[in-house]
Design a protein around this motif. Structure first.
Motif, PDB file in Angstrom:
ATOM      1  N   ARG A 308       0.928  -0.959   0.066  1.00  0.00           N
ATOM      2  CA  ARG A 308       0.059  -0.027   0.058  1.00  0.00           C
ATOM      3  C   ARG A 308       0.965   1.138  -0.039  1.00  0.00           C
ATOM      4  O   ARG A 308       0.404   2.197  -0.693  1.00  0.00           O
ATOM      5  N   ASP A 311       2.091   1.717  -3.497  1.00  0.00           N
ATOM      6  CA  ASP A 311       0.858   2.644  -4.286  1.00  0.00           C
ATOM      7  C   ASP A 311       0.876   3.879  -3.955  1.00  0.00           C
ATOM      8  O   ASP A 311       0.651   4.762  -5.034  1.00  0.00           O
ATOM      9  N   ARG A 315       1.492   6.615  -6.693  1.00  0.00           N
ATOM     10  CA  ARG A 315       0.526   7.680  -7.068  1.00  0.00           C
ATOM     11  C   ARG A 315       0.751   9.018  -7.082  1.00  0.00           C
ATOM     12  O   ARG A 315       0.695  10.108  -7.701  1.00  0.00           O
TER      13      ARG A 315
END
Length: 350
Positions: A308, A311, A315
């Motif tokens: 996570r 991620d 982003r």
């Protein structure tokens, strides 16, 4: 009529019941007394039911759940030795469940599922046998590279039959168990829409029950992660209330036993802050979640936290993403999750 050896089972049963209704302090107090009475009266023949009632109840809440594994193993062996097959098999099921939730090696867990399930069905212990079968499907899929990634859409007719049987028989409790593990698997493999659909189905089914299946914070953890993932991936914010509910539950659970839930709460908070654009605090919370998962020994959730974080940095165009993905990949392999590791490599070019 006073206290007898059977009193320890009665006390352990009360402890379990209180735990199910979230009276954790009273549950632990009575459960401890049940164990002390068991030892004082040397009532070893009652060890198997006391073990499964107390340790699979409140004890796994107030201490690191992995610390109860030896107790479940002993409860299983004692039950088999004295002929209390039912208690032995429920101890075996608790051992398998706690092993999975605490992040034990999936390679070893696969072998143990084969061994225990064979005994469960040979002994006609259908409830723990079917519950174990559900877990085994998920363990097997995470550990191996397969095209059918979800228990809920499995091509394995044996498992489709279990779900159909549960629905046909109006077994709401069993449907909830299937949905919990289906949600975990779908989320781990990045099937967020499916995971959300499964989570909502379970929540609707739970309305028919007198209690929820918290699984020591795991259910709320994956609910929260799933609904936050929908926000990130689909820009769908309709799940905000459900995310807040998961966060509030985990805050309560951390007060009860930080070892099991501290990193879970921190990761949900990081994901929520990321979704709201609070990148500075989110970055900090991802690292705190990673550190807490490592500290408490939850290797699978250590891996998820790193993924996570990867991620998050991806982003935000931060090159540190590859570092976190690489760590997640290594941890998945260490957990024995070859299927998930392959899935990560395929979908994220880190």
């Amino acid at each position: 009529h006073g206290t007898c050896k059977g009193s320890c089972v009665a006390m352990a049963s009360l402890s379990f019941l209180l735990c199910e209704y979230e009276e954790f302090k009273a549950s632990d107090h009575i459960g401890r007394k049940a164990v002390l009475l068991l030892k004082k009266l040397k009532a070893e023949e009652y060890h198997p039911p006391v073990c499964v009632l107390y340790f699979s109840g409140v004890r796994c809440w107030v201490t690191n759940m992995a610390l109860s594994l030896d107790d479940f193993s002993h409860g299983y062996k004692m039950g088999m030795r004295i002929g209390d097959i039912e208690s032995a098999m429920f101890n075996a099921n608790s051992y398998l469940l706690t092993s999975f939730l605490s992040g034990r090696s999936l390679v070893e867990l696969n072998k143990e599922h084969d061994f225990f399930e064979k005994q469960m069905f040979e002994c006609k212990q259908m409830v723990p046998g079917n519950l174990s079968l559900i877990m085994h499907q998920v363990v097997s899929n995470i550990a191996n590279s397969k095209d059918s990634l979800s228990l809920m859409v499995s091509q394995n007719m044996e498992h489709e039959g279990i779900l159909a049987q549960a629905i046909k028989g109006n077994s709401d409790s069993f449907i909830c168990h299937i949905c919990i593990f289906g949600n975990i698997e779908a989320y781990i493999f990045g099937k967020y829409e499916l995971a959300a659909e499964i989570a909502l189905k379970r929540q609707e089914t739970e309305k028919k029950l007198s209690r929820r299946y918290f699984f020591f914070g795991v259910t709320d953890f994956y609910d929260g992660l799933t609904f936050l993932a929908m926000g990130h991936e689909k820009k769908d914010f309709k799940y905000g209330f459900l995310v807040n509910k998961a966060l509030e539950n985990l805050k309560r659970f951390v007060q009860l036993g930080a070892a099991n839930c501290e990193h879970k709460l921190l990761l949900l908070q990081a994901e929520a802050k990321s979704l709201l654009g609070n990148t500075k605090d989110a970055s900090r919370d991802y690292d705190l979640a990673i550190a807490a998962a490592e500290k408490h020994g939850f290797i699978h959730e250590h891996a998820i936290a790193n993924e996570r974080a990867g991620d998050f940095f991806l982003r935000n165009g931060d090159p540190r993403a590859s570092q976190y993905y690489g760590k997640a990949h290594a941890l998945y392999l260490q957990w024995g999750a070859q299927g998930k590791a392959d899935n990560l490599s395929k979908n994220i070019p880190f």
